[in-house]
Design a protein around this motif. Sequence first.
Motif, PDB file in Angstrom:
ATOM      1  N   HIS A   1      52.770  34.902  44.236  1.00 33.52           N
ATOM      2  CA  HIS A   1      52.378  36.202  43.505  1.00 33.52           C
ATOM      3  C   HIS A   1      53.213  36.398  42.615  1.00 33.52           C
ATOM      4  O   HIS A   1      54.697  36.549  42.874  1.00 33.52           O
TER       5      HIS A   1
ATOM      6  N   GLU B   1      54.528  39.371  39.127  1.00 32.36           N
ATOM      7  CA  GLU B   1      54.060  40.337  38.542  1.00 32.36           C
ATOM      8  C   GLU B   1      54.076  40.083  37.129  1.00 32.36           C
ATOM      9  O   GLU B   1      54.386  38.942  36.618  1.00 32.36           O
TER      10      GLU B   1
ATOM     11  N   GLN C   1      48.283  40.400  32.919  1.00 27.70           N
ATOM     12  CA  GLN C   1      47.399  39.580  33.269  1.00 27.70           C
ATOM     13  C   GLN C   1      46.806  38.774  32.216  1.00 27.70           C
ATOM     14  O   GLN C   1      46.244  39.421  31.065  1.00 27.70           O
TER      15      GLN C   1
ATOM     16  N   CYS D   1      39.846  37.449  40.448  1.00 25.27           N
ATOM     17  CA  CYS D   1      40.838  38.530  39.991  1.00 25.27           C
ATOM     18  C   CYS D   1      40.692  39.428  41.272  1.00 25.27           C
ATOM     19  O   CYS D   1      39.693  39.980  41.624  1.00 25.27           O
TER      20      CYS D   1
ATOM     21  N   ASP E   1      46.899  45.029  41.706  1.00 23.76           N
ATOM     22  CA  ASP E   1      47.170  44.805  40.099  1.00 23.76           C
ATOM     23  C   ASP E   1      46.491  43.840  39.510  1.00 23.76           C
ATOM     24  O   ASP E   1      46.689  43.505  38.376  1.00 23.76           O
TER      25      ASP E   1
ATOM     26  N   GLN F   1      45.809  40.738  39.865  1.00 23.30           N
ATOM     27  CA  GLN F   1      46.115  39.464  39.381  1.00 23.30           C
ATOM     28  C   GLN F   1      45.085  38.289  39.724  1.00 23.30           C
ATOM     29  O   GLN F   1      44.416  38.246  40.752  1.00 23.30           O
TER      30      GLN F   1
ATOM     31  N   CYS G   1      48.822  31.454  41.424  1.00 25.49           N
ATOM     32  CA  CYS G   1      48.683  32.543  40.803  1.00 25.49           C
ATOM     33  C   CYS G   1      48.704  32.028  39.234  1.00 25.49           C
ATOM     34  O   CYS G   1      49.537  31.091  38.819  1.00 25.49           O
TER      35      CYS G   1
END
Length: 419
Positions: free
Chosen positions: A36, A38, A41, A135, A139, A141, A162
Amino acid sequence: MARRILSRFGHWSSYVFAVEFDTKSDPIYFALEGKHSEGPQVFRNVLADERCYSLHVYSDDIIERAKFYGGLKNKLSKELPSECTLLEMSTFQPNVKDSVIKGYFLKDSSKSSATERVLGELLRNDPVYVCSYLCGGEDRQWSQHLWSNTEDGWVVGSEKYCVVPAEKPKHHPSTLNIINDDVFYSFEDAYKVLQQCGDIIPESKAVLELVDQRLESKEKTAFPVIVIEGLDATGKTTLTESLTEALGATLLRSPPQCLSPWRARFDTEPPLIRRAFYALGNYLTAGQIGQEARKAPVILDRYWHSTAAYAIATAVGGKLGNLPQAGSEVYGWPGDLLRPSLVLLLSLSPQERMRRLQVRGQDKTREEEELEANHLFRQKVEEAYQRIEGPACVTVDASPSPDQVLQQVLLLIREKCHL
Ligand SMILES: Nc1ncnc2c1ncn2[C@@H]1O[C@H](COP(=O)(O)OP(=O)(O)O)[C@@H](O)[C@H]1O
Ligand SMILES: Nc1ccn([C@@H]2O[C@H](COP(=O)(O)OP(=O)(O)O)[C@@H](O)[C@H]2O)c(=O)n1
């Protein structure tokens, strides 16, 4: 997906995925990470609540890969629900030649299960990798999930990667595989493609027989060889005929007449095969030039510039700026192909060209969107024409009357070829 496809090429983390959402903008580039992460997107602005999939064609056999990729689009367009949109997708190593794996990205806004059924069928029978994109999480992702074929049917793999944004590469991915996929720079490279097609396209054998009997000709000719190039309806036929008469020359064309029975057949084939056919046409014509240019000047209706410019313009997706830079090796002349003395490029405004096409009774009913796409394509062909070297072409304004164009060209020929 990444793992199986890329085991042939290296580690998946070195690959980037490009989806062409719109011909006027850059593709969306993304990469995969095992964990994962951050960050922005990738698909935020382009995908609403659609379900998304990717399909990648794999096969070590270049002919099978080309045939299947071409046919897949037609097959999917017929079988998928009408709410599905198919977009071009490439997976590649940034700036690494010949690293592109071609595929499609599928947006599905239908609520039906038909899409997954069609994709499952493909997975069972065809050389294709299928992935879903989901999705989720707080958040939102995006992640990619590879489908596998098991005894109980297809399943969505438990491994997920991811989806993270990737940088725009220096070279558009469609430029990476041009050499020997779209343009052939030696007789041998083009010949090999048609040889490999022998079983699936019986006509290749007849073409190769003709090619085997060709006369070889690479040396400088006694009389000048003048090529007339340009888009359809710029006046090549009109000018080559009047020039031939004015100079007492011999008129030849590429592809030569002897390939006419097979041209329509090869025009329906994917670029790899179609381009190899036209490339061989140039070598056949070169043999004829060698013979004829001993006796008189030769006027040639299309030659290598057409073969390379159309192939490059078709291969390079999207904007004009995606073309390889001027000076790139893709614009070079094949070392083993007879070079002409002079190449003239007939240039015409799109409006006048359209008018001439209409006088000829063609292209009257194009849709707006197609016109736009063609406009981009034409720009790319013209630009590629002008970047080809060894010899480069001299641009001629083809908008005056036929006689004025002829006089202008005769002056140029006298100046450049001392005729
Ligand atoms: N200089 C010119 N001015 C006006 N019309 C022309 C001129 N040259 C050709 N044409 C006309 O335009 C059309 C396309 O010409 P053609 O020689 O067939 O082009 P190409 O061989 O490049 O497709 C024909 O109808 C031809 O009569
Ligand atoms: N020497 C050549 C001539 C044509 N071609 C191909 O043939 C197409 C042009 O054919 P056309 O039917 O418009 O040709 P003309 O009728 O204008 O001579 C282009 O798509 C080129 O890809 C080629 O590749 N090499």
